[in-house]
Each structure stands twice: as structure tokens, then as C-alpha cells.
Design an enzyme around this catalytic site. Structure first.
Site, PDB file in Angstrom:
ATOM      1  CB  ALA A  65     -33.793  13.255 -15.573  1.00  0.00           C
ATOM      2  N   GLY A 108     -36.160  16.436 -19.103  1.00  0.00           N
ATOM      3  CA  GLY A 108     -37.056  16.631 -17.964  1.00  0.00           C
ATOM      4  C   GLY A 108     -37.262  18.101 -17.627  1.00  0.00           C
ATOM      5  CD  GLU A 111     -40.112  14.868 -20.195  1.00  0.00           C
ATOM      6  OE1 GLU A 111     -39.207  14.696 -19.360  1.00  0.00           O
ATOM      7  OE2 GLU A 111     -40.635  13.931 -20.826  1.00  0.00           O
ATOM      8  CD  GLU A 131     -35.742  13.444 -22.951  1.00  0.00           C
ATOM      9  OE1 GLU A 131     -35.736  13.996 -24.086  1.00  0.00           O
ATOM     10  OE2 GLU A 131     -36.438  13.865 -22.010  1.00  0.00           O
TER      11      GLU A 131
HETATM   12  N1  CO8 Z   1     -27.542  15.485 -15.670  1.00  0.00           N
HETATM   13  C1  CO8 Z   1     -26.435  15.550 -14.912  1.00  0.00           C
HETATM   14  N2  CO8 Z   1     -25.486  16.496 -15.046  1.00  0.00           N
HETATM   15  C2  CO8 Z   1     -25.659  17.409 -16.016  1.00  0.00           C
HETATM   16  C3  CO8 Z   1     -26.790  17.424 -16.849  1.00  0.00           C
HETATM   17  C4  CO8 Z   1     -27.768  16.400 -16.642  1.00  0.00           C
HETATM   18  N3  CO8 Z   1     -28.910  16.346 -17.356  1.00  0.00           N
HETATM   19  N4  CO8 Z   1     -26.685  18.453 -17.721  1.00  0.00           N
HETATM   20  C5  CO8 Z   1     -25.526  19.071 -17.430  1.00  0.00           C
HETATM   21  N5  CO8 Z   1     -24.902  18.456 -16.396  1.00  0.00           N
HETATM   22  C6  CO8 Z   1     -23.623  18.803 -15.783  1.00  0.00           C
HETATM   23  C7  CO8 Z   1     -22.458  18.424 -16.680  1.00  0.00           C
HETATM   24  O1  CO8 Z   1     -22.141  17.063 -16.542  1.00  0.00           O
HETATM   25  C8  CO8 Z   1     -21.397  19.344 -16.157  1.00  0.00           C
HETATM   26  O2  CO8 Z   1     -20.891  18.819 -14.958  1.00  0.00           O
HETATM   27  P1  CO8 Z   1     -19.259  18.648 -14.771  1.00  0.00           P
HETATM   28  O3  CO8 Z   1     -18.754  20.065 -14.802  1.00  0.00           O
HETATM   29  O4  CO8 Z   1     -19.149  17.994 -13.441  1.00  0.00           O
HETATM   30  O5  CO8 Z   1     -18.788  17.858 -15.924  1.00  0.00           O
HETATM   31  C9  CO8 Z   1     -22.163  20.612 -15.779  1.00  0.00           C
HETATM   32  O6  CO8 Z   1     -23.524  20.205 -15.633  1.00  0.00           O
HETATM   33  C10 CO8 Z   1     -22.109  21.682 -16.854  1.00  0.00           C
HETATM   34  O7  CO8 Z   1     -22.511  21.087 -18.080  1.00  0.00           O
HETATM   35  P2  CO8 Z   1     -21.660  21.205 -19.436  1.00  0.00           P
HETATM   36  O8  CO8 Z   1     -20.206  21.328 -19.124  1.00  0.00           O
HETATM   37  O9  CO8 Z   1     -22.059  20.074 -20.313  1.00  0.00           O
HETATM   38  O10 CO8 Z   1     -22.200  22.588 -19.981  1.00  0.00           O
HETATM   39  P3  CO8 Z   1     -22.271  23.069 -21.509  1.00  0.00           P
HETATM   40  O11 CO8 Z   1     -22.628  24.506 -21.448  1.00  0.00           O
HETATM   41  O12 CO8 Z   1     -21.035  22.673 -22.248  1.00  0.00           O
HETATM   42  O13 CO8 Z   1     -23.477  22.221 -22.159  1.00  0.00           O
HETATM   43  C11 CO8 Z   1     -25.726  21.298 -22.179  1.00  0.00           C
HETATM   44  C12 CO8 Z   1     -24.810  22.435 -21.689  1.00  0.00           C
HETATM   45  C13 CO8 Z   1     -25.854  21.370 -23.702  1.00  0.00           C
HETATM   46  C14 CO8 Z   1     -27.062  21.525 -21.533  1.00  0.00           C
HETATM   47  C15 CO8 Z   1     -25.125  19.936 -21.777  1.00  0.00           C
HETATM   48  O14 CO8 Z   1     -24.782  19.971 -20.403  1.00  0.00           O
HETATM   49  C16 CO8 Z   1     -26.062  18.777 -22.004  1.00  0.00           C
HETATM   50  O15 CO8 Z   1     -26.217  18.318 -23.118  1.00  0.00           O
HETATM   51  N6  CO8 Z   1     -26.688  18.280 -20.904  1.00  0.00           N
HETATM   52  C17 CO8 Z   1     -27.560  17.124 -20.969  1.00  0.00           C
HETATM   53  C18 CO8 Z   1     -28.904  17.463 -21.561  1.00  0.00           C
HETATM   54  C19 CO8 Z   1     -29.773  16.214 -21.640  1.00  0.00           C
HETATM   55  O16 CO8 Z   1     -29.441  15.257 -22.320  1.00  0.00           O
HETATM   56  N7  CO8 Z   1     -30.906  16.241 -20.941  1.00  0.00           N
HETATM   57  C20 CO8 Z   1     -31.829  15.110 -20.921  1.00  0.00           C
HETATM   58  C21 CO8 Z   1     -31.573  14.246 -19.740  1.00  0.00           C
HETATM   59  S1  CO8 Z   1     -32.549  12.769 -19.723  1.00  0.00           S
HETATM   60  C22 CO8 Z   1     -34.067  13.290 -19.150  1.00  0.00           C
HETATM   61  O17 CO8 Z   1     -34.267  14.427 -18.834  1.00  0.00           O
HETATM   62  C23 CO8 Z   1     -35.128  12.253 -19.018  1.00  0.00           C
HETATM   63  C24 CO8 Z   1     -36.412  12.881 -18.535  1.00  0.00           C
HETATM   64  C25 CO8 Z   1     -37.008  12.047 -17.448  1.00  0.00           C
HETATM   65  C26 CO8 Z   1     -38.187  12.697 -16.768  1.00  0.00           C
HETATM   66  C27 CO8 Z   1     -37.912  13.944 -15.945  1.00  0.00           C
HETATM   67  C28 CO8 Z   1     -39.143  14.464 -15.264  1.00  0.00           C
HETATM   68  C29 CO8 Z   1     -39.115  15.907 -14.788  1.00  0.00           C
END
Ligand code: CO8
Length: 257
Positions: A65, A108, A111, A131
Site C-alpha cells: 500500500a 498489500g 496480499e 508491515e
Molecule cells: N509506498 C509508497 N512509496 C513506495 C513504496 C510504498 N509501499 N515502496 C516504494 N516506494 C517508493 C519509494 O519511496 C521510492 O520513492 P522516492 O524515489 O520518491 O523516494 C521509490 O518507490 C523507489 O523505492 P526505493 O528507493 O525504496 O527502492 P529500493 O529498490 O531501494 O527498495 C523496497 C525497494 C525494498 C521495496 C523498498 O522500497 C521498500 O521497502 N518499500 C516498502 C515496502 C513495504 O513496507 N510495503 C508494505 C506497505 S504497508 C501495506 O502494504 C499495508 C497493506 C494494506 C492493505 C493493502 C491491500 C491491497
């Protein structure tokens, strides 16, 4: 409807939906989910479509998400708007939906993939429910569906540590049906979907319904449900055609009737 967060195409009888927010690794926000629901529902109603493939980019199926969009949410608003309530619309699609996953399928994103009927993974795929690292837990079925796929021990470990698993571990533990080379992923998933779309649509839909029923009811109720559906298939033209074609050693010509 024109879409800004997804790309929608048809390949023969296959509907292909590609998540398309490359700047955020396909992070899921309300607009994307609304568009996805609309596209899936349109394909579901389209008589020329027999199966749907949902995919992302080479780098990410979806990284979860959108954290930036929900970081400042307040409880009362999430409750009043029933935040995430329509995020599982994919589970209401009656035709099969295949998730073709390359790169990250996290939170998400994992999921969403699990809401599809089966997952084909690229060798680059990485699955996880991170999460816990954000001070929350899975909110769209992660604790429930992942547990049913991989069992309690692994689901618990993944949800409590937030670690990712690679494609091989995901296949070994039953989360994905098989692994293909990343460069072949979409082509392979579309070919698989195309094969399904050649079968009788009502029979395909009933088969999906019956497998899904196994998650909701006891074994004896599920077997009974399956038997009744199986019996009902003898009322279809396609059952007659399918069996006749076998006996006559030719390809069946299903009419979806
Ligand atoms: N939300 C918003 N932006 C994101 C997300 C995210 N989940 N994941 C990545 N991005 C963005 C980063 O902020 C970054 O943007 P910017 O360049 O503006 O800073 C861009 O995407 C590229 O990401 P990274 O630079 O971090 O890329 P890396 O290759 O270094 O890392 C990762 C990749 C490991 C995937 C890392 O981006 C990461 O850890 N992302 C978050 C993963 C996460 O925690 N996901 C869980 C989110 S909470 C959730 O999903 C709750 C579920 C709710 C229900 C959903 C129903 C379908």
C-alpha cells in the site's frame, strides 16, 4: 474509462492488466485500486474474455500500500470510510485471475497477488509482509491468506519478522504454482490464461468456485458442493461436446453453454 495507474490490454481471449506506477514501485493507492476494480469488473462482464492476467513491472509487482498516502491517516477516518474495504474486489471476479509476479510483492502487493486464483512467479520475485517494520500489520488478508498458503509457522515468521522470501522458497512452500524466467513471465502467464480461456467458460467458472469453496467450508460440505456442481454439468451442451469430441478423437468446440 481511461486509466492513469494501470494499463489494460486484451490478448485474444485474455485480459491483461499491468499495474503502472513505476515512480512508486506500483505502490497501491485508492485511485489505482479503483481503476483495477473497474478494469477487472469490465473484463468479467466481457463475453469475449475468458481469463485475466494481473502483472506489474520487472522490478515490482507492487511494493505494498502507498505508505506516503496513508502515513497521516487517522483512525476515525479509516473507520468511517472503511479504508481497504474494496481492496479485495479481485476476489469477487468470477473468471480466473492469474497473478504474474516479478520483483517485489510486498505487504498489500503480496496480499493482492494472493487474492488472485494462482500465482506464477518470475525467478526475480520476492514476497513478504513487512508491515511490522512500519508499526502496523497486514490489513488486506495477509495474516489469513498467507497462513492458508504456507502454513502457520512460515506465515507467522514472515509476518513477525517482515523478512522476504525468494521465488524458490515461495514455490517450495506452496505460495506460487511455478517459477519462470523473468523475461518470459508475461508471455507465459498470457499463454496459460489463453489455454484456460479455450475451455468452456461456465465450467471454468464453476471449477474456480468449487476450489475456492474449500477455503470456506468443511471437507464433507465441500465435497458435497463439488458433487452437486459436477452433476449439474451434465445439463450443459459443453459436457456433451467435450466427451463426444474425446470419443471421436477431435478437438472440442465449446459454446459456453
Ligand atoms: N509506498 C509508497 N512509496 C513506495 C513504496 C510504498 N509501499 N515502496 C516504494 N516506494 C517508493 C519509494 O519511496 C521510492 O520513492 P522516492 O524515489 O520518491 O523516494 C521509490 O518507490 C523507489 O523505492 P526505493 O528507493 O525504496 O527502492 P529500493 O529498490 O531501494 O527498495 C523496497 C525497494 C525494498 C521495496 C523498498 O522500497 C521498500 O521497502 N518499500 C516498502 C515496502 C513495504 O513496507 N510495503 C508494505 C506497505 S504497508 C501495506 O502494504 C499495508 C497493506 C494494506 C492493505 C493493502 C491491500 C491491497
Amino acid at each position: 474509462m481511461s486509466y492513469e495507474n494501470i494499463i489494460v490490454e486484451t490478448r485474444g481471449k485474455v485480459g491483461l492488466v499491468t499495474l503502472n506506477r513505476p515512480e512508486a514501485l506500483n505502490a497501491l493507492n485508492k485511485d489505482l485500486i479503483d481503476e483495477l476494480s473497474e478494469a477487472l469488473s469490465t473484463f468479467d462482464k466481457d463475453e469475449d474474455i475468458g481469463c485475466i492476467v494481473l502483472t506489474g513491472s520487472e522490478k515490482a509487482f507492487a511494493a505494498g500500500a502507498d505508505i506516503k498516502a496513508m502515513a497521516d491517516n487517522e483512525y476515525v477516518d479509516t473507520y468511517l470510510t472503511d479504508f481497504l474495504a474494496n481492496w479485495d474486489d479481485v476476489t469477487r471476479v468470477r473468471k480466473p485471475v492469474i497473478a504474474a509476479v516479478a520483483g517485489f510483492a510486498l505487504g498489500g502487493g503480496c496480499e493482492l497477488a494472493m487474492m488472485c486464483d494462482f500465482i506464477i512467479a518470475a525467478d526475480s520475485a520476492r514476497f513478504g509482509q513487512p508491515e511490522i517494520k512500519l508499526g502496523v500489520m497486514p490489513g488486506a488478508g495477509g495474516t489469513q491468506r498467507l497462513t492458508r498458503f504456507v502454513g502457520k509457522s512460515k506465515a507467522m515468521e514472515l509476518c513477525l519478522t517482515g523478512r522476504m522470501m525468494d521465488a524458490e522458497e515461495a514455490e517450495r512452500s506452496g505460495l506460487v504454482s511455478r517459477i519462470v524466467k523473468a523475461e518470459d513471465l508475461v508471455e507465459d502467464a498470457v499463454a496459460t490464461a489463453g489455454k484456460i480461456a479455450e475451455f468452456s467458460m461456465p465450467i471454468v467458472m464453476m471449477t474456480k468456485e468449487s476450489v475456492n469453496r474449500s477455503y470456506e467450508v468443511s471437507l464433507s460440505e465441500g465435497v458435497r458442493f463439488e458433487r452437486r456442481l459436477f452433476q449439474s454439468m451434465f445439463a450443459t451442451t459443453d459436457q456433451k461436446e467435450g466427451m463426444k469430441a474425446f470419443i471421436e478423437k477431435r478437438k472440442p468446440a465449446f459454446k459456453n453453454r
